[in-house]
Enzyme design. Structure first.
Site, short mmCIF file in Angstrom:
data_model
loop_
_atom_site.label_atom_id
_atom_site.label_comp_id
_atom_site.label_asym_id
_atom_site.label_seq_id
_atom_site.Cartn_x
_atom_site.Cartn_y
_atom_site.Cartn_z
CG ASP B 11 -1.93 -1.09 1.20
OD1 ASP B 11 -2.32 -1.50 0.07
OD2 ASP B 11 -2.36 -1.55 2.26
CG ASP B 130 -12.80 -3.13 -2.21
OD1 ASP B 130 -11.97 -4.03 -2.42
OD2 ASP B 130 -12.51 -1.92 -2.24
#
Lengths: 199, 256
Positions: B11, B130
């Protein structure tokens, strides 16, 4: 100089990066004259077999035939390997180079398609391309069509049955996997190709 | 034999890797290029770099980061976060990405999937989903966008099928219910999506130990699993995780 043929079928950055990392001077080109002048030729490709029609239209195919006949080492990667065959059911109207017998076909519906990921390749006879690799090395594949086993097959991979993972005959080489994305094993394959003398 | 892939995820924001703050760890922050190289050397089958802030101003930084990171690695490299247009994707491919991952923008304009696929091949398009299902079954799992903040009213299974039809090469499925729990992947949701599709499914969210990976590969029918914070749960590196998986009967790339 190594000619890396651009036929507008995907991303060439990774192939260039790997060749450069190995100290080779490579140039992306769609100019037949550059291909004719090259010491080695690489035909990458991650796209659709139909995209290879452009090789004929742009005169690259003729240049490649001349280079191959003159003994210049030639490496087809992924669709580039498939192009060495007579054709593919992915684009039945588009003929391949026809240097190797047979046609490429889609994986059967019994398996997930595309075949994506790291699979082993088993040596099938002596190979300059796969020299120096551990037995059954892992290499990275991503493809929906595959080439049959032929007398030029030097590496066999199994996914819904065996197919040609690597082929070679004289100065003509092909790999269905991506050597530029296959870690140390892949770099060794490219190093081997760079070391093949012109014949 | 085709192996199950372990994908290391970085990330990134403003050119630096960021990690959860609950753990004291060497990787709390770091250089993406350095960490990507370390993961690849340790046996990661792929590297994913996600731009978690994905601001307009940050795009240039991201492209630079991708170029710098790509130089170091010779395994597949996926970049995602804020990819809104085919031009965004093209810039990342030019910088050295092998695949790009699209999420919110593909929901907003599903033709983006085909558009990127036509230029770079469908193998280069990962559709990230997601999904959240709460206590319901896998079939009611709903797709969220904008970093999991906005419900879309779309069923994850339907969207995954549409993404496949539109030419996605792979699905990156994150269970928002499992994410961050370290109690294991959502095997039921992963299995439902994976068995409904012909393309590979990457499971994400909930990893706590090697057993969890084994479960999502077996019961969850996952083709690959994402390890975002693999170093945060007592596993030294990807190689150790793979060694444990091999003992558990999961085919992995080892030695690597």
């Amino acid at each position: 100089m190594i000619a890396v043929i651009d036929y507008k079928a995907g991303n060439l950055t990774s192939v260039m990066k790997a060749l450069t990392a190995l100290g080779a001077a490579a140039q992306i080109t769609e100019d037949p004259a550059v291909v004719r002048a090259a010491e080695r030729v690489v035909l990458p490709g991650v796209g659709h077999f139909a995209a290879t029609a452009r090789l004929r239209e742009t005169g690259i195919e003729d240049a490649a035939r001349e280079s191959i006949a003159a003994g210049v080492p030639f490496l087809g990667i992924c669709v580039g390997l498939q192009w060495l065959f007579e054709g593919s059911t992915e684009a039945s109207g588009v003929a391949g180079l026809g240097a190797m017998r047979g046609c490429c076909a889609r994986f059967p519906d019994s398996h997930k398609v595309p075949h994506v990921g790291w699979n082993t390749i088993a040596a099938a006879g002596a190979s300059r391309l796969l020299a120096g690799l551990p037995p059954q090395p892992f290499v990275y594949y991503t493809h929906s069509y595959r080439a049959p086993l032929v007398e030029e097959t030097v590496g066999v991979t199994n996914y819904a049955g065996p197919f040609s993972g690597a082929v070679e005959r004289g100065n003509l080489f092909g790999v269905q996997f991506h050597p530029e994305k296959s870690g140390d094993a892949g770099l060794q394959v490219l190093r081997n190709f760079l070391a093949v003398p012109r014949c | 034999m085709l192996t199950k892939r372990i994908i290391a995820c970085l990330d990134v924001t403003a050119g630096r890797v960021v990690k959860g703050v609950r753990f004291v760890d060497l990787l709390d922050a770091g250089d993406p290029a350095e960490l990507a190289h370390r993961h690849a050397t340790a046996g990661a089958d792929e590297i994913v770099l996600l731009d978690i802030t994905a601001t307009h101003e940050g795009r240039k930084t991201l492209v630079d980061t991708v170029a710098r990171t790509a130089r170091e690695i010779f395994v597949p490299f996926t970049v995602g976060g804020g990819v809104r247009t085919a031009d965004d994707a093209a810039a990342l491919f030019d910088a050295g990405a092998d695949k790009i991952s699209v999420n919110s923008a593909a929901i907003a304009d599903p033709s983006l999937i085909g558009e990127v696929g036509r230029s770079f091949g469908s193998q280069a398009v990962v559709v990230a989903i997601d999904a959240r299902r709460g206590n319901g079954g896998a079939e009611i799992a709903e797709v969220y966008v904008n970093g999991g903040r906005k419900p879309t009213g779309r069923k994850a299974l339907d969207w995954a099928r549409e993404a496949e039809e539109r030419g996605a090469g792979e699905i990156l499925l994150t269970s928002m219910d499992a994410d961050g729990t370290r109690n294991g992947f959502d095997c039921e949701l992963t299995a439902a999506v994976s068995s409904a599709l012909r393309i590979p499914v990457i499971a994400s969210g909930g990893a706590g130990n090697a057993q969890h990976f084994a479960q999502v590969f077996k019961a969850g029918c996952a083709d690959a699993a994402l390890a975002a914070s693999i170093f945060h749960f007592g596993i030294a590196d990807v190689r150790e995780l793979k060694s444990e998986l091999a003992v558990l009967g999961v085919p992995v790339r080892l030695p690597c």
